[in-house]
Design a protein around this motif. Structure first.
Motif, mmCIF file in Angstrom:
data_model
loop_
_atom_site.group_PDB
_atom_site.id
_atom_site.type_symbol
_atom_site.label_atom_id
_atom_site.label_comp_id
_atom_site.label_asym_id
_atom_site.label_seq_id
_atom_site.Cartn_x
_atom_site.Cartn_y
_atom_site.Cartn_z
ATOM 1 N N ILE A 26 11.168 13.212 1.680
ATOM 2 C CA ILE A 26 11.467 12.571 0.361
ATOM 3 C C ILE A 26 10.013 12.164 0.008
ATOM 4 O O ILE A 26 9.203 12.257 -0.494
ATOM 5 C CB ILE A 26 12.519 11.344 0.759
ATOM 6 C CG1 ILE A 26 13.978 12.822 0.650
ATOM 7 C CG2 ILE A 26 12.741 10.858 -0.629
ATOM 8 C CD1 ILE A 26 15.279 11.714 0.125
ATOM 9 N N LEU A 27 9.770 11.375 2.038
ATOM 10 C CA LEU A 27 8.524 10.325 1.674
ATOM 11 C C LEU A 27 7.045 11.319 1.342
ATOM 12 O O LEU A 27 6.291 10.587 0.140
ATOM 13 C CB LEU A 27 8.062 9.469 2.996
ATOM 14 C CG LEU A 27 9.348 8.453 3.560
ATOM 15 C CD1 LEU A 27 9.508 8.395 4.721
ATOM 16 C CD2 LEU A 27 9.857 7.584 2.241
ATOM 17 N N TYR A 28 7.097 12.849 1.887
ATOM 18 C CA TYR A 28 5.795 13.384 1.853
ATOM 19 C C TYR A 28 5.598 13.714 0.665
ATOM 20 O O TYR A 28 4.401 13.593 0.055
ATOM 21 C CB TYR A 28 6.398 14.390 2.601
ATOM 22 C CG TYR A 28 4.894 15.799 2.717
ATOM 23 C CD1 TYR A 28 3.712 15.281 3.330
ATOM 24 C CD2 TYR A 28 5.085 16.686 1.447
ATOM 25 C CE1 TYR A 28 2.848 16.247 2.974
ATOM 26 C CE2 TYR A 28 4.095 17.337 1.240
ATOM 27 C CZ TYR A 28 3.083 17.587 2.082
ATOM 28 O OH TYR A 28 1.502 18.264 2.151
ATOM 29 N N ASN A 29 6.730 14.626 -0.740
ATOM 30 C CA ASN A 29 6.775 14.966 -1.614
ATOM 31 C C ASN A 29 6.782 13.295 -2.180
ATOM 32 O O ASN A 29 5.616 13.400 -3.199
ATOM 33 C CB ASN A 29 7.909 15.704 -2.094
ATOM 34 C CG ASN A 29 8.255 16.849 -1.478
ATOM 35 O OD1 ASN A 29 7.447 17.355 -0.643
ATOM 36 N ND2 ASN A 29 9.560 17.019 -1.195
ATOM 37 N N ASP A 74 0.916 -1.295 -0.138
ATOM 38 C CA ASP A 74 -0.608 0.637 -0.339
ATOM 39 C C ASP A 74 1.111 1.429 -0.013
ATOM 40 O O ASP A 74 2.065 1.682 -0.726
ATOM 41 C CB ASP A 74 -1.267 -0.128 0.991
ATOM 42 C CG ASP A 74 -0.279 -0.522 2.419
ATOM 43 O OD1 ASP A 74 0.917 0.702 2.778
ATOM 44 O OD2 ASP A 74 -0.946 -1.099 3.147
ATOM 45 N N LEU A 75 0.670 1.983 0.354
ATOM 46 C CA LEU A 75 1.200 3.694 0.251
ATOM 47 C C LEU A 75 1.631 4.382 1.442
ATOM 48 O O LEU A 75 2.123 4.990 1.605
ATOM 49 C CB LEU A 75 0.548 4.862 -0.439
ATOM 50 C CG LEU A 75 -0.218 4.683 -1.861
ATOM 51 C CD1 LEU A 75 -0.905 6.124 -2.443
ATOM 52 C CD2 LEU A 75 1.274 5.082 -2.380
ATOM 53 N N GLU A 76 2.023 3.450 2.576
ATOM 54 C CA GLU A 76 1.928 3.589 3.865
ATOM 55 C C GLU A 76 3.486 3.482 4.316
ATOM 56 O O GLU A 76 3.982 2.942 4.429
ATOM 57 C CB GLU A 76 1.600 2.214 4.990
ATOM 58 C CG GLU A 76 0.240 2.310 5.165
ATOM 59 C CD GLU A 76 -0.392 4.323 5.713
ATOM 60 O OE1 GLU A 76 0.306 4.345 6.410
ATOM 61 O OE2 GLU A 76 -1.292 4.070 4.985
ATOM 62 N N LEU A 77 3.983 4.322 3.436
ATOM 63 C CA LEU A 77 6.126 4.405 3.336
ATOM 64 C C LEU A 77 6.119 5.166 4.562
ATOM 65 O O LEU A 77 7.444 4.393 4.968
ATOM 66 C CB LEU A 77 6.298 5.479 1.832
ATOM 67 C CG LEU A 77 5.923 5.478 0.561
ATOM 68 C CD1 LEU A 77 5.998 6.520 -0.679
ATOM 69 C CD2 LEU A 77 6.384 4.173 0.057
ATOM 70 N N GLU A 78 5.527 5.409 5.512
ATOM 71 C CA GLU A 78 6.399 5.659 6.289
ATOM 72 C C GLU A 78 6.418 5.096 7.158
ATOM 73 O O GLU A 78 7.262 4.389 7.974
ATOM 74 C CB GLU A 78 5.131 7.061 7.217
ATOM 75 C CG GLU A 78 5.258 8.605 6.448
ATOM 76 C CD GLU A 78 3.913 8.497 5.606
ATOM 77 O OE1 GLU A 78 3.239 9.666 5.319
ATOM 78 O OE2 GLU A 78 3.433 7.772 5.444
ATOM 79 N N GLU A 79 5.205 4.407 7.666
ATOM 80 C CA GLU A 79 5.529 2.779 8.178
ATOM 81 C C GLU A 79 6.647 1.971 7.454
ATOM 82 O O GLU A 79 7.392 1.099 9.091
ATOM 83 C CB GLU A 79 4.385 2.282 8.209
ATOM 84 C CG GLU A 79 4.307 0.437 9.257
ATOM 85 C CD GLU A 79 4.396 1.099 10.190
ATOM 86 O OE1 GLU A 79 5.414 -0.306 11.165
ATOM 87 O OE2 GLU A 79 4.076 1.803 10.869
ATOM 88 N N LEU A 80 6.490 2.011 6.130
ATOM 89 C CA LEU A 80 7.931 0.990 6.015
ATOM 90 C C LEU A 80 9.705 2.044 6.220
ATOM 91 O O LEU A 80 10.397 0.791 6.616
ATOM 92 C CB LEU A 80 8.367 0.772 4.435
ATOM 93 C CG LEU A 80 6.479 0.103 3.692
ATOM 94 C CD1 LEU A 80 6.902 0.820 2.156
ATOM 95 C CD2 LEU A 80 6.704 -1.014 4.275
ATOM 96 N N TYR A 81 9.207 3.181 6.141
ATOM 97 C CA TYR A 81 10.460 3.717 6.606
ATOM 98 C C TYR A 81 10.980 2.916 7.839
ATOM 99 O O TYR A 81 11.935 3.209 8.691
ATOM 100 C CB TYR A 81 10.698 5.267 5.961
ATOM 101 C CG TYR A 81 11.991 5.969 6.790
ATOM 102 C CD1 TYR A 81 12.879 5.737 6.681
ATOM 103 C CD2 TYR A 81 11.631 6.692 7.780
ATOM 104 C CE1 TYR A 81 14.005 6.138 7.257
ATOM 105 C CE2 TYR A 81 12.850 7.754 8.950
ATOM 106 C CZ TYR A 81 14.334 6.979 8.290
ATOM 107 O OH TYR A 81 15.073 8.021 8.068
#
Length: 332
Positions: free
Chosen positions: A219-222, A115-122
């Motif tokens: 970077i993640l937000y953008n 999914d788009l949960e990039l923050e959790e992956l980071y």
């Protein structure tokens, strides 16, 4: 239409790290490089909690089929396979974490999700990175950030990427526009297997290009903000295609469905083409009652390496095409 996040096949955070006292992998002797594999392994498994469910694969001990399967699953890169005489990777049971050793850099840590949960992956990647840094002294400069083999990765040394299904942009010839717009924002678009690969099945990877002078959070937000806007536009393109070219698009989608259900020979490229159209039919709710996860599974499981692994023997190109068609017919 389905939720726009149905257009997301996979998200990934990748961190590059290098041990301060060693040459980059392309300058290491086989003996030193393989010793580094042991050192990284020791650092990674230092926590009993981390040890559970993870396994190390030394690539010089693996056959060609196993390497192809790992590549097709996006667990390793083409560069790591090229370095297979000195390379290894550590993965978890779910295959959501892949730690590549002796790729272009000493360590390329990948954490993947659907999914788009990039923050959790980071956060997950950062936790593993912190664990490794307790035992390994990473090359870092207070002006340049993390030191990497390629200057384009200096700074955070982080690549965040999202794999998307974009048939709307493709069929309306807008992918060139997307590529130009992303470049202006410090991002890039690549094919299904990243750098140097083709966008088979209308599948693309979008990632940040700039790593120096930006914080990871920015970077993640953008990237996430850009992806959300792209998904809105993609759905808009799909709607317009179905509204303006209703019979033509319905014909394409239902022909693909019919081909997948009845074909006796199917190349990998042809399978991706038809699976992409059926996926678009599911996304637009033209086709109902089909699990989109089933389509995504076929996209991976009908690749050449996966086919060879499944049948446990070397297959000729024609035998692969016969069995690929058989697998797809059986699923549908």
């Amino acid at each position: 239409m389905l939720n726009k996040e149905s257009l997301v096949l996979r998200s990934r955070i990748r961190l590059a790290r290098n041990v301060k006292t060693l040459f980059f992998p392309h300058r290491l002797s086989t003996e030193v490089a393989r010793k580094l594999v042991d050192q990284v392994e020791d650092a990674f498994y230092v926590s009993r909690a981390m040890e559970d469910g993870y396994q190390t694969h030394r690539m010089w001990e693996l056959g060609r089929t196993d390497l192809m399967v790992a590549f097709e699953k996006h667990l390793v890169s083409a560069k790591l396979i090229n370095n297979s005489d000195i390379a290894a990777y550590i993965i978890d049971e779910k295959e959501d974490v892949s730690l590549m050793i002796n790729e272009e850099d000493h360590i390329r840590l990948q954490v993947m999700g659907r999914d788009l949960e990039l923050e959790e992956l980071y956060r997950k990647a950062s936790k593993i990175d912190d664990l490794l840094s307790e035992k390994l002294d990473f090359a870092f400069d207070y002006n340049l950030g993390y030191i990497t083999a390629c200057p384009t990765n200096l700074g955070t040394a982080m690549r965040a990427s999202v794999m998307l299904h974009l048939p709307g942009f493709t069929f309306t010839d807008k992918i060139g526009y997307v590529s130009q717009a992303l470049a202006q924002m410090g991002m890039t678009i690549r094919g299904i297997y990243g750098e140097g690969s083709q966008a088979e099945g209308n599948i693309y990877q979008i990632s940040n290009e700039v790593t120096l002078g930006m914080k990871e959070e920015d970077i993640l937000y953008n990237l996430k903000d850009t992806i959300v806007k792209l998904l809105d536009e993609e759905q808009d393109h799909q709607r317009k295609l179905l509204n303006q070219y209703t019979l033509e698009m319905e014909d394409k989608i239902f022909r693909s469905m019919g081909t997948l259900m009845n074909a006796r020979l199917m190349t990998s490229k042809e399978a991706l083409y038809h699976l992409s159209l059926v996926r678009m039919g599911i996304e637009t709710e033209l086709l109902k009652g089909i699990d989109i996860g089933l389509i995504d599974g076929l996209i991976i499981n009908t690749q050449p390496g996966m086919m060879k692994k499944a049948y446990g023997t070397e297959l000729t190109e024609k035998e692969r095409d016969i069995n690929r068609a058989k697998i797809i017919r059986g699923i549908f």
